[in-house]
Motif scaffolding. Structure first.
Motif, short mmCIF file in Angstrom:
data_model
loop_
_atom_site.label_atom_id
_atom_site.label_comp_id
_atom_site.label_asym_id
_atom_site.label_seq_id
_atom_site.Cartn_x
_atom_site.Cartn_y
_atom_site.Cartn_z
N VAL A 271 0.83 -1.20 0.00
CA VAL A 271 0.00 0.00 0.00
C VAL A 271 0.87 1.26 0.00
N GLY A 272 1.91 1.27 0.85
CA GLY A 272 2.75 2.45 0.95
C GLY A 272 3.59 2.72 -0.28
N SER A 273 4.01 1.67 -0.97
CA SER A 273 4.90 1.84 -2.12
C SER A 273 4.16 1.97 -3.44
N TYR A 274 2.95 1.43 -3.53
CA TYR A 274 2.26 1.40 -4.82
C TYR A 274 0.90 2.09 -4.78
N PHE A 275 -0.02 1.56 -3.97
CA PHE A 275 -1.38 2.08 -3.99
C PHE A 275 -1.44 3.56 -3.59
N SER A 276 -0.61 3.97 -2.62
CA SER A 276 -0.63 5.37 -2.19
C SER A 276 -0.15 6.31 -3.28
N ASN A 277 0.58 5.78 -4.26
CA ASN A 277 1.03 6.60 -5.38
C ASN A 277 -0.03 6.73 -6.45
N MET A 278 -1.01 5.86 -6.42
CA MET A 278 -2.03 5.86 -7.47
C MET A 278 -3.38 6.40 -7.00
N PHE A 279 -3.65 6.30 -5.70
CA PHE A 279 -4.96 6.70 -5.19
C PHE A 279 -4.79 7.63 -4.00
N GLU A 280 -5.82 8.43 -3.76
CA GLU A 280 -5.86 9.27 -2.57
C GLU A 280 -6.10 8.41 -1.34
N ASP A 281 -5.67 8.93 -0.18
CA ASP A 281 -5.88 8.21 1.07
C ASP A 281 -7.36 7.93 1.33
N ARG A 282 -8.20 8.91 1.04
CA ARG A 282 -9.62 8.72 1.32
C ARG A 282 -10.24 7.68 0.39
N GLN A 283 -9.70 7.54 -0.82
CA GLN A 283 -10.18 6.50 -1.72
C GLN A 283 -9.79 5.12 -1.18
N GLU B 210 -5.94 -3.71 8.61
CA GLU B 210 -4.57 -3.21 8.73
C GLU B 210 -4.32 -2.04 7.78
N VAL B 211 -4.82 -2.15 6.56
CA VAL B 211 -4.69 -1.04 5.62
C VAL B 211 -5.45 0.17 6.15
N LEU B 212 -6.63 -0.07 6.69
CA LEU B 212 -7.44 1.01 7.25
C LEU B 212 -6.71 1.75 8.35
N GLU B 213 -6.00 1.03 9.19
CA GLU B 213 -5.35 1.67 10.33
C GLU B 213 -4.34 2.72 9.89
N GLY B 214 -3.46 2.35 8.94
CA GLY B 214 -2.45 3.30 8.47
C GLY B 214 -3.06 4.50 7.78
N VAL B 215 -3.99 4.24 6.87
CA VAL B 215 -4.61 5.33 6.11
C VAL B 215 -5.49 6.19 7.01
N ASN B 216 -6.21 5.55 7.91
CA ASN B 216 -7.11 6.27 8.81
C ASN B 216 -6.34 7.24 9.70
N LEU B 217 -5.21 6.79 10.26
CA LEU B 217 -4.44 7.66 11.13
C LEU B 217 -3.78 8.78 10.35
N ALA B 218 -3.42 8.51 9.09
CA ALA B 218 -2.86 9.57 8.25
C ALA B 218 -3.89 10.67 8.02
N LEU B 219 -5.12 10.26 7.68
CA LEU B 219 -6.19 11.24 7.46
C LEU B 219 -6.58 11.93 8.76
N LEU B 220 -6.55 11.18 9.85
CA LEU B 220 -6.91 11.76 11.15
C LEU B 220 -5.98 12.90 11.50
N THR C 252 -18.77 12.63 4.87
CA THR C 252 -17.71 13.62 5.13
C THR C 252 -16.54 13.47 4.15
N TYR C 253 -16.81 12.81 3.03
CA TYR C 253 -15.73 12.49 2.08
C TYR C 253 -14.97 13.73 1.61
N ASN C 254 -15.71 14.81 1.31
CA ASN C 254 -15.07 16.02 0.80
C ASN C 254 -14.27 16.76 1.85
N SER C 255 -14.45 16.41 3.12
CA SER C 255 -13.71 17.08 4.19
C SER C 255 -12.46 16.32 4.58
N MET C 256 -12.24 15.16 4.00
CA MET C 256 -11.09 14.33 4.37
C MET C 256 -9.89 14.70 3.52
N PHE C 257 -9.25 15.80 3.89
CA PHE C 257 -8.05 16.22 3.18
C PHE C 257 -7.09 16.85 4.17
#
Length: 748
Positions: A613-625, A666-676, A743-748
């Motif tokens: 996720v950190g090396s590939y998916f995060s380069n292609m998609f937004e965290d909220r996606q 597990e993927v949720l935890e990393g991305v969720n805390l980043a957005l948080l 709240t999708y539009n507010s997650m930035f």
């Protein structure tokens, strides 16, 4: 001429970015400019980096802030007034953005024109060198080449200055929207972002779409690479993506960092580190953590506490049901036994967080002692035939949870340039402990008596962990060095003349920059004017929350949704892990070794999944996606895990559902805390009642509720346990998906 070059520079519309959220790009560009300016030596206060000749093109933040007070009063009168205020304020923002956009386009055109002129001059120089091979002509060509390199560097510095201009305006826009939401009581940010980010004629797309800047980055990179390369026949597009000269050429290094941020690039280390949810480095000045005071062994002991605690948490999972059954208690009471540790952690997280304001050694010492005593009590409960002593042992272990101290030590005592690696090590230690705990339980198969106490597969987890904590305690007393607390505490006022190296932030797209006072250049230079019209919320913007109630009042809707998601993922994981031994024994007749192997292998997926996720998916998609997709996959895993009446429940079905739930969580935890970290108030980045504590409390509460649910569902019978626990988990998952969409539009 300029218009044609500008058109060439901007290129066609990038449809990918048309669909992306404005807020996401606001954060990206703010961080880009900070990183780029720092890397090229712009380490001064933002006020000193203000560009006076561009002053009229910045958004009028001060004016809008004054107007906002009038609008706040008008909006409270009636529904019609509120609609009028929303319309007028949005139009005012549009005009300010248009002013900035037109100036930005003009500056991009000028930079593109300079690059085109340099290209012509380079062609002329190279042609002259080919036509005349005299030594003096060749030497002259070499001097002109050096001149070209310096000119390209000058363009690069001007490009970084333009990025800084974008940063200030993007930050101002984001902050004024947040102020509007707070003062008027209406989420204008959601509507404004949604309409402006997706409209084909939006002025904002010209600012936050990176095509024009990307074209100039490519031109600068190619020409500097070719002018400095000894391989004259090799094109930059044939070179490796990270040529060695990047590390030697400051301008290229800065621009490469900017390019990475603009293309939503990240890496495994940064993605992993962001899950630590540490306070951002821009809240601490470089002088506050002197490198000479850094003590590696103390950091290792801090991480060791993290690892051992996670091992301690999960080492009993494969055997807890059999332990309770041996004490003549229902196997499903294992939920209470496992969850007792989490119950105590709800309390310990608060006092450990407060304790870390004054010391690190003392709370780590107390933590080790409590865990030593707790594991001894857990082990001897078998011989005393006492379920009460068993639960007390786990409560004592929970009172020794020092994860708040572990996080705080990294943010306060590790030099800035090492903090990303330390943050990633913290998350890795937790993940490895989670895998080693249940996996190691499968190896503890002895059955003997020592000094009158039974040592078997049920009590061995307690004895082994007691010995481990005893050894840890000895090393801690001998080797841990209490750091000097000579630096100012968390009430941050950025007095330092040095600027932290933001390129190593755990969450590289963090929005905290917008909350940390980066708007000075938008304000009049007259200090007397700056002292007027200062709101109470601005005066308190640097103060941490002083109570749980005050911290809760700072939680906006996006933050609450992020905490709900964190609750959901921890709830789902705890249900899966804690009831695994009961479920697998009932349906598949698995023993301790099979359960331990299964849970250990699940735990080992944490680092590989985070790497992907950190090396590939995060380069292609937004965290909220990624967040929304992971939530949906978690719900799918829960649906797969159901036992449907009339259909035999198979091992393949159970393992498939468990993998989907565990991996997506597990993927949720990393991305969720980043957005948080992006949507949370800057006041929650420091102090006792910080974001790390809130997320820990949410996750711990989820574990408590999940373990209690297992015990209560056990009264329905083992055959109904699976569905009775999976169904409420699915309900929470669906609610979290709905909250994310809202709240999708507010997650930035």
């Amino acid at each position: 001429m300029r218009s044609s070059v500008l058109k060439l520079c901007l290129g066609p519309v990038d449809l990918h970015w048309l669909g992306s959220g404005l807020g996401f790009m606001l954060v990206d560009l703010a961080l880009v400019a900070s990183i780029a300016n720092i890397m090229v030596g712009f380490g001064k206060k933002l006020r000193e980096r203000q560009i006076p000749e561009w002053e009229q093109y910045y958004i009028a933040y001060k004016t809008m802030k004054k107007k906002l007070k009038e609008y706040a009063a008008q909006a409270s009168r009636s529904k019609e007034d509120r609609h009028r205020v929303l319309r007028e304020f949005s139009l005012m923002l549009d005009r300010q953005v248009e002013k900035t956009v037109l100036f930005l386009l003009d500056q991009q055109g000028q930079l593109a024109l300079r690059l085109a002129t340099l290209a012509d001059q380079r062609t002329s120089i190279e042609k002259d060198a080919e036509d005349d091979d005299r030594i003096d002509r060749i030497d002259d060509a070499g001097e002109k080449t050096d001149w070209l390199i310096e000119e390209y560097r000058a363009v690069g510095n001007d490009l970084l200055k333009l990025l800084h201009f974008v940063e200030i305006n993007a930050t101002g826009l984001r902050k004024i929207l947040k102020k509007f939401d707070k003062r008027v009581g209406y989420r204008l940010t959601d509507d404004y972002v949604a309409t402006r980010s997706n409209h084909p004629y939006s002025q904002l797309q010209q600012v936050f779409k990176h095509v024009g800047i990307g074209a100039m980055v490519a031109t600068l990179s190619r020409n500097l690479a070719e002018l400095q390369s000894t391989k004259e026949s090799l094109s930059i597009y044939e070179m490796p993506s990270t040529p060695s000269f990047y590390s030697q050429e400051p301008v290229i290094k800065a621009i490469k960092a900017a390019e990475d941020r603009l293309t939503n690039s990240t890496n495994f280390l940064r993605f992993l580190g962001q899950a630590a949810l540490l306070p951002h480095e821009d809240t601490v000045s470089v002088e506050e953590v002197p490198e000479e005071e850094y003590h590696f062994l103390s950091l290792a002991l801090n991480l060791g506490n993290t690892f051992l605690y996670m091992v301690n948490t999960y080492i009993i999972v494969p055997t807890a049901d059999k332990y309770t059954a041996s004490l003549n208690v229902a196997p499903t009471v294992c939920g209470v036994v496992i969850g007792a540790m989490a119950v105590a952690q709800l309390v310990s997280s608060v006092y450990f967080s407060a304790w870390s304001n004054t010391s690190y050694y003392q709370p780590l010492l107390f933590s080790s002692v409590m865990l030593l005593l707790g594991n001894i009590a857990y082990a001897v409960a078998y011989d005393y035939r006492s379920i009460t002593l068993l639960i007390i042992g786990r409560l004592l272990c929970g009172f020794g949870s020092a994860r708040a101290v572990n996080r705080r030590y990294i943010s306060d005592c590790v030099p800035l340039k090492m903090r990303l690696q330390a943050s990633a090590a913290f998350v890795s230690a937790s993940a490895l402990g989670m895998a080693a705990g249940p996996g190691g339980a499968g190896l503890l198969t002895f059955d003997t008596t020592i000094f009158g106490f039974t040592v078997n597969d049920k009590t061995l987890p307690g004895w082994v962990m007691a010995i481990a904590w005893l050894l840890y305690l000895v090393v801690l007393c001998a080797a841990f060095k209490e750091p000097t607390r000579s630096y100012p505490s968390p009430k941050r006022k950025s007095k330092s003349k040095s600027t932290p190296d933001l390129s190593i932030l755990p969450s590289s797209r963090s929005g905290n920059t917008a909350e940390e006072g980066l708007l000075d250049p938008l304000l009049p230079q007259d200090s007397s004017l700056n002292n007027k019209d200062t709101d109470s919320d601005d005066e308190k913007s640097d103060e941490p929350a002083n109570s749980i109630g005050e911290a809760y009042s700072l939680l906006t809707s996006p933050v609450k949704v992020q905490l709900l998601i964190y609750f959901m993922l921890k709830f789902a994981m705890e249900i899966l892990l804690s009831e695994s031994s009961v479920i697998t024994e009932h349906y598949f007749a698995w023993g301790i070794q099979q359960v331990a192997l299964f849970l250990g292998l699940l735990g080992l997926t944490v680092l590989p999944i985070n790497y992907i996720v950190g090396s590939y998916f995060s380069n292609m998609f937004e965290d909220r996606q990624i967040l929304l997709f992971s939530e949906i996959v978690t719900c799918v895993g829960l649906v797969v895990s159901f036992c449907y009446g009339g259909i035999p429940y198979t091992m393949t079905q159970y393992i498939s559902g468990a993998l989907l739930i565990f991996v997506s969580a597990e993927v949720l935890e990393g991305v969720n805390l980043a957005l948080l970290s992006k949507v949370m108030s800057a006041r929650l980045a420091r102090g006792t009642f910080n974001g790390g504590l809130l997320s820990t409390e949410a996750g711990t509460l989820a574990r408590v509720v999940a373990d209690v649910s297992i015990t209560l569902a056990g009264y329905l019978g083992t055959s109904r346990l699976l569905n009775a626990t999976i169904f409420p988990t699915l309900i929470i998952g669906v609610v979290s998906v709905i909250g994310t969409l809202g709240t999708y539009n507010s997650m930035f």
